[in-house]
Each structure stands twice: as C-alpha cells, then as structure tokens.
Design a protein around this motif. Structure first.
Motif, PDB file in Angstrom:
ATOM      1  N   GLY A   1       0.837  -1.202   0.000  1.00 18.57           N
ATOM      2  CA  GLY A   1       0.000   0.000   0.000  1.00 18.57           C
ATOM      3  C   GLY A   1       0.865   1.241   0.000  1.00 18.57           C
ATOM      4  O   GLY A   1       2.000   1.211  -0.507  1.00 18.57           O
ATOM      5  N   TYR A   2       0.317   2.301   0.553  1.00 23.77           N
ATOM      6  CA  TYR A   2       0.992   3.594   0.481  1.00 23.77           C
ATOM      7  C   TYR A   2       0.974   4.254   1.861  1.00 23.77           C
ATOM      8  O   TYR A   2      -0.039   4.182   2.566  1.00 23.77           O
ATOM      9  CB  TYR A   2       0.277   4.498  -0.534  1.00 23.77           C
ATOM     10  CG  TYR A   2       0.052   3.792  -1.856  1.00 23.77           C
ATOM     11  CD1 TYR A   2       1.024   3.799  -2.858  1.00 23.77           C
ATOM     12  CD2 TYR A   2      -1.135   3.077  -2.091  1.00 23.77           C
ATOM     13  CE1 TYR A   2       0.828   3.137  -4.061  1.00 23.77           C
ATOM     14  CE2 TYR A   2      -1.347   2.413  -3.295  1.00 23.77           C
ATOM     15  CZ  TYR A   2      -0.363   2.445  -4.275  1.00 23.77           C
ATOM     16  OH  TYR A   2      -0.568   1.778  -5.452  1.00 23.77           O
ATOM     17  N   GLY A   3       2.088   4.891   2.216  1.00 28.87           N
ATOM     18  CA  GLY A   3       2.156   5.656   3.458  1.00 28.87           C
ATOM     19  C   GLY A   3       1.791   4.847   4.689  1.00 28.87           C
ATOM     20  O   GLY A   3       1.114   5.342   5.583  1.00 28.87           O
TER      21      GLY A   3
ATOM     22  N   THR B   1      -4.000  -1.716  -9.780  1.00 30.51           N
ATOM     23  CA  THR B   1      -2.693  -1.133 -10.086  1.00 30.51           C
ATOM     24  C   THR B   1      -1.696  -1.449  -8.973  1.00 30.51           C
ATOM     25  O   THR B   1      -0.543  -1.799  -9.235  1.00 30.51           O
ATOM     26  CB  THR B   1      -2.831   0.404 -10.265  1.00 30.51           C
ATOM     27  OG1 THR B   1      -3.635   0.639 -11.410  1.00 30.51           O
ATOM     28  CG2 THR B   1      -1.475   1.072 -10.446  1.00 30.51           C
ATOM     29  N   THR B   2      -2.151  -1.360  -7.746  1.00 31.05           N
ATOM     30  CA  THR B   2      -1.272  -1.645  -6.604  1.00 31.05           C
ATOM     31  C   THR B   2      -0.756  -3.081  -6.698  1.00 31.05           C
ATOM     32  O   THR B   2       0.428  -3.349  -6.478  1.00 31.05           O
ATOM     33  CB  THR B   2      -2.050  -1.432  -5.280  1.00 31.05           C
ATOM     34  OG1 THR B   2      -2.612  -0.120  -5.300  1.00 31.05           O
ATOM     35  CG2 THR B   2      -1.157  -1.590  -4.068  1.00 31.05           C
ATOM     36  N   LEU B   3      -1.640  -4.001  -7.058  1.00 33.51           N
ATOM     37  CA  LEU B   3      -1.235  -5.402  -7.194  1.00 33.51           C
ATOM     38  C   LEU B   3      -0.190  -5.548  -8.311  1.00 33.51           C
ATOM     39  O   LEU B   3       0.826  -6.228  -8.135  1.00 33.51           O
ATOM     40  CB  LEU B   3      -2.463  -6.275  -7.478  1.00 33.51           C
ATOM     41  CG  LEU B   3      -2.200  -7.751  -7.777  1.00 33.51           C
ATOM     42  CD1 LEU B   3      -1.446  -8.423  -6.638  1.00 33.51           C
ATOM     43  CD2 LEU B   3      -3.514  -8.494  -8.035  1.00 33.51           C
TER      44      LEU B   3
ATOM     45  N   PRO C   1       7.425  -1.870  -3.111  1.00 30.38           N
ATOM     46  CA  PRO C   1       7.862  -2.906  -2.169  1.00 30.38           C
ATOM     47  C   PRO C   1       6.691  -3.373  -1.294  1.00 30.38           C
ATOM     48  O   PRO C   1       5.924  -2.549  -0.808  1.00 30.38           O
ATOM     49  CB  PRO C   1       8.910  -2.192  -1.307  1.00 30.38           C
ATOM     50  CG  PRO C   1       9.114  -0.851  -1.901  1.00 30.38           C
ATOM     51  CD  PRO C   1       7.968  -0.557  -2.815  1.00 30.38           C
ATOM     52  N   PRO C   2       6.534  -4.678  -1.114  1.00 28.13           N
ATOM     53  CA  PRO C   2       5.422  -5.168  -0.292  1.00 28.13           C
ATOM     54  C   PRO C   2       5.692  -4.923   1.194  1.00 28.13           C
ATOM     55  O   PRO C   2       6.843  -4.826   1.609  1.00 28.13           O
ATOM     56  CB  PRO C   2       5.396  -6.666  -0.595  1.00 28.13           C
ATOM     57  CG  PRO C   2       6.760  -7.004  -1.088  1.00 28.13           C
ATOM     58  CD  PRO C   2       7.349  -5.759  -1.671  1.00 28.13           C
ATOM     59  N   SER C   3       4.633  -4.821   1.981  1.00 29.02           N
ATOM     60  CA  SER C   3       4.839  -4.729   3.432  1.00 29.02           C
ATOM     61  C   SER C   3       4.845  -6.124   4.032  1.00 29.02           C
ATOM     62  O   SER C   3       5.288  -6.318   5.158  1.00 29.02           O
ATOM     63  CB  SER C   3       3.755  -3.854   4.069  1.00 29.02           C
ATOM     64  OG  SER C   3       2.477  -4.386   3.813  1.00 29.02           O
ATOM     65  N   ALA C   4       4.336  -7.095   3.289  1.00 28.61           N
ATOM     66  CA  ALA C   4       4.402  -8.503   3.726  1.00 28.61           C
ATOM     67  C   ALA C   4       4.199  -9.391   2.509  1.00 28.61           C
ATOM     68  O   ALA C   4       3.658  -8.955   1.493  1.00 28.61           O
ATOM     69  CB  ALA C   4       3.319  -8.791   4.766  1.00 28.61           C
ATOM     70  N   GLY C   5       4.649 -10.625   2.610  1.00 28.95           N
ATOM     71  CA  GLY C   5       4.448 -11.598   1.536  1.00 28.95           C
ATOM     72  C   GLY C   5       5.584 -11.583   0.533  1.00 28.95           C
ATOM     73  O   GLY C   5       6.570 -10.861   0.697  1.00 28.95           O
TER      74      GLY C   5
END
Ligand code: ATP
Length: 280
Positions: A10-12, A41-43, A52-56
């Motif tokens: 996600g963002y921020g 779009t995020t995906l 960069p992902p926050s998890a996974g």
C-alpha cells in the motif's frame, strides 16, 4: 510464471492489498478486473517489483523478485504502465527501443537486431509512422500504443498491462487484444488490468476480480462472468448475454432509473426505427 503469496502492499503505511495469494501459470491470458480503487494497479506494481510489499512475496519464473537484477526482471516481465510517465521530448523510436535494454551487450550499443525488433513492435501497434514524433506530441491513444510497442520490443516471457486500452477506440482495442492473443498463442503469459469487462471476456481465458484489496472471484470466463457475480462486484444490475457471433458472455448494464434516452431511442419510439432520430 508469477507466484504471489500473502502479498500486502500500500501507500504511506496503509495496506491496500489485504494479503493476496495468486498463481499465474506460464502461457495463461488473464484479465484483472474490479471497481475503481479496488487495488488492481497496486497489485501489478507490487507484482512487478515497483512497489515494495509490506508482507508476503512475489516470485517470477521460480525466483524471488527481490533477488533478480533489473535486466533479469526485464527479460521475464514487460510492463505497460497506467500512469503516463514523463517521456517528455524523447521520440517514439527512442522510447520503444528502450525495451531492448535487457539485451544490450556489456558496454555495447543497440545493434541491427534491436533496430529490427523496435521497428516490428512499432508496426505491430500501428505507430511506425510516428517513429520520429516526440512522446509529448502524441494523443492519449498514440502514447499508450507507443508504451505497448516498447513492451512488445522487450520480448519478455510475460506482459503485464495496466489499462493499456483505456484511450483506444473500439477498432484499436480489437487490434491490440488480437495482437496480445497472438503473442499469447506463441507462449507469452499475459496479465491485463482493464475496465472493459466485455473486451476481457472476448480475449482472456481467466478473469480475476479484485475488490477492496481482495480477490472476490477468480476462474475461467464462463464460470465467473455471470450476472450474479458482476452485479455483486460492481454493485449495480448487470445482465449477461451471449455474443451473437462467438457465444462468449457479454455484459449489459441496467440503468437504475429509466434512462433519459430509453423511450426516445427504443425501437418503435419516436426516435426508434423509422423515426428520424433527433427532434429539436
Ligand atoms: N500513490 C498513492 N498514494 C496513496 N494512495 C494511493 C496511491 N495510489 C493509489 N492509492 C490508493 O490505493 C487504493 C487502490 O488504488 P489502485 O490504483 O491500486 O486501484 P485500481 O483498482 O487500479 O483503481 P482504478 O480502476 O481506479 O485504476 C485506492 O484507494 C487509491 O486511492
């Protein structure tokens, strides 16, 4: 070809994707659908290593995306981004040729093969006549087609397109998806995010619907392209009929209130068959 496990991004500091698990098999042709702001779009940004992902984790052709160099990644996946990048004063030919950078020899320049691939890609999407025009002097549809040509020239194992057909007229949409289908038949994996669900139903084999950062439906076109699923996902009444030529499912939206043009334009109505149409 593409494997996504427990992906959050996600963002921020706020996750848009709520933990996505997805596998895209080599050679598949997939439409990524869903309402505005759903997270498509995020995906795609996270799946291509831009966000960069926050998890996974994401792997391409069995390798963790984080371990791939930019060149290795570019040989695996070519991206047609949704947001117009600032290609500024560069010519169409220069931008399309950039697709060849993963094949540049160490300390070497572009060769004849790169020039041929660049020309073939521009011809395929119908921008060869614009080769010397600057990107900031193109129409929206021409700009999109130039970025598509760059991705074609890249000759990657997969192509990911984010709304690459949004500015195209009906004929250009058919041309683009016909071209993608031909590439797919030759072995290229295609993943395309688009709002034109009917176009997706005509050309894709598998449809994935995203809503609120989650996968809401995923399967072969015949299984998921139903009135019930579409109406639930888009929160409006949608009917599904068979295309008279191909038999593939096509969607018709139903206005909540009688549309202003309904009576006027209906067959037999004042503006319908036999009528002259526009009265005053
Ligand atoms: N750069 C950004 N900064 C903050 N929030 C963002 C940013 N980009 C997107 N978002 C938010 O993330 C959510 C998902 O956006 P995303 O662009 O992934 O949706 P989408 O499904 O591609 O939408 P659309 O169909 O409208 O293009 C939305 O709520 C959006 O407002």
């Amino acid at each position: 070809m593409i494997r996504i496990e427990g992906l959050r991004a996600g963002y921020g500091g706020r996750d848009v994707l709520a933990g996505i698990d997805l596998r895209i098999a080599p050679g598949d042709m997939v439409g990524l659908l869903g309402p505005n702001g759903a997270g498509k779009t995020t995906l795609l940004l996270a799946a291509t290593g831009v966000l960069p992902p926050s998890a996974g984790r994401v792997s391409l052709a069995g390798r963790d995306i984080a371990s791939l160099s930019a060149r290795e990644r570019a040989k695996l996946v070519a991206v047609v981004p949704q947001r117009a990048e600032s290609a500024g004063g560069l010519t169409v030919r220069t931008v399309v040729r950039m697709g060849r950078y993963p094949y540049l020899p160490f300390l070497g320049g572009y060769g004849e093969g790169d020039a041929a691939a660049t020309k073939a890609a521009m011809t395929a999407v119908g921008v060869a006549h614009l080769a010397d025009r600057r990107m900031n002097e193109l129409s929206g549809g021409e700009f999109q087609r130039a970025l598509t040509a760059r991705a074609l020239a890249q000759d990657a194992r997969a192509m990911i397109l984010d709304e690459a057909s949004a500015s195209l007229d009906m004929a250009r949409k058919m041309e683009l998806y016909g071209l993608l289908a031909a590439r797919n038949a030759a072995g290229t994996t295609i993943v395309a995010a688009l709002h034109d669900i009917n176009l997706a139903a005509l050309f894709c084999r598998r449809l994935i619907f995203i809503k609120n950062g989650r996968i809401e439906a995923d399967g072969p076109v015949a299984a998921v392209f139903t009135s019930q699923t579409l109406s639930r996902i888009y929160e409006t009444e949608i009917l599904v009929i068979a295309h008279p030529k191909s038999g593939l499912p096509q969607a018709l939206a139903v206005p909540a209130a009688p549309a202003a043009g309904a009576a006027r334009n209906a067959p037999g109505g004042p503006g319908g068959s036999g009528g002259s149409g526009h009265h005053g």
